[in-house]
Enzyme design. Structure first.
Site: not given
Length: 264
Positions: A45-48
């Site tokens: 995902l774009a960010e964790t």
């Protein structure tokens, strides 16, 4: 084999499959950086967001699939949503701390979460050939903030129709590039591209609004603004400029919660 909880939350949206999905992984203590990066890469995902509870709040860090970043708004909002709704938290205000970005508060007001972030420091810069090559439309203004370039265009349709050249964007010395224009139904619109950080186009970028909000507050002569990020998933934000801080409000929806298993 060790087990860790993992949540996926759609941030800055009132409905599932909108806004920006973020993974949230609560930890009892910090894991090695290499393992954090591998988990983020696996989540894809774009960010964790990873956080560890402290005596006076939560320390938080954010990883794209390829790098750790200084600040991420939508994953912070997602982490707060998890803490408020699924981690037995009492109260309406959460204090996050980031070694890279300082104190970050998230306040709950009815069903909306409001990020309290520091204003980005940005300056005007020339529209160089390197910047021109990044898109098929030339911006009317260019700025450089702490992490990103911000390019300003004449109208909303420019933002919708623009064609990015990811090869050239990836060469810029920045986390990514914000493009923006005055909105037709909201105060301003934007998109965000960061191939150099492992994110081709970010659906909704909370941290970009620490640059966008003070810029548009000055242009429109108002401190409370509505915003839309014009990705395919779209995101809706309410922004407020208050001295050296920016309040960024939005909603979130849980997609799943489960466990991940890491070999010792």
């Amino acid at each position: 084999m060790k087990k860790y909880k993992l949540y996926q939350v759609d941030a800055f949206t009132e409905k599932l499959f909108g806004g920006n999905p973020a993974a949230v992984c609560p930890l009892d203590e910090w894991l090695d950086d290499d393992l954090l990066q591998k988990i983020a890469m696996e989540n894809n995902l774009a960010e964790t967001a990873f956080y560890v509870k402290q005596s006076d709040g939560y320390e938080i860090r954010w990883f794209t699939p390829s790098v750790e970043v200084d600040l991420c708004g939508h994953a912070t909002l997602a982490a707060a949503y998890v803490i408020f709704h699924y981690e037995d938290y009492e109260g309406d205000s959460i204090r996050f701390y980031s070694l890279r970005s300082g104190i970050l508060a998230v306040n709950r007001k009815y069903d909306e979460l409001i990020l309290d972030f520091p204003v980005d420091e940005f300056r005007s810069t020339s529209v160089t050939k390197e910047i021109e090559n990044c898109f098929d439309k030339k911006p009317v203004e260019a700025y450089k903030g702490k992490s990103d370039y911000m390019l300003v265009y004449e109208k909303e349709s420019d933002i919708i129709e623009i064609r990015p050249n990811f090869e050239f964007i990836a060469k810029l010395q920045a986390r990514g590039v914000i493009i923006t224009a005055k909105g037709e139904t909201v105060d301003f619109v934007s998109r965000f591209f960061a191939p150099q950080s492992g994110v081709i186009e970010d659906p909704v970028t909370g941290s970009a609004h620490t640059t966008l909000t003070p810029y548009w507050a000055g242009k429109l002569n108002k401190t409370e603004l509505t915003a839309m990020q014009l990705s395919n998933r779209k995101g809706h934000l309410r922004c407020k400029l208050s001295d050296k801080r920016v309040e960024i409000g939005g909603r979130a929806q849980l997609y799943f919660k489960g466990d991940i298993y890491i070999q010792d």
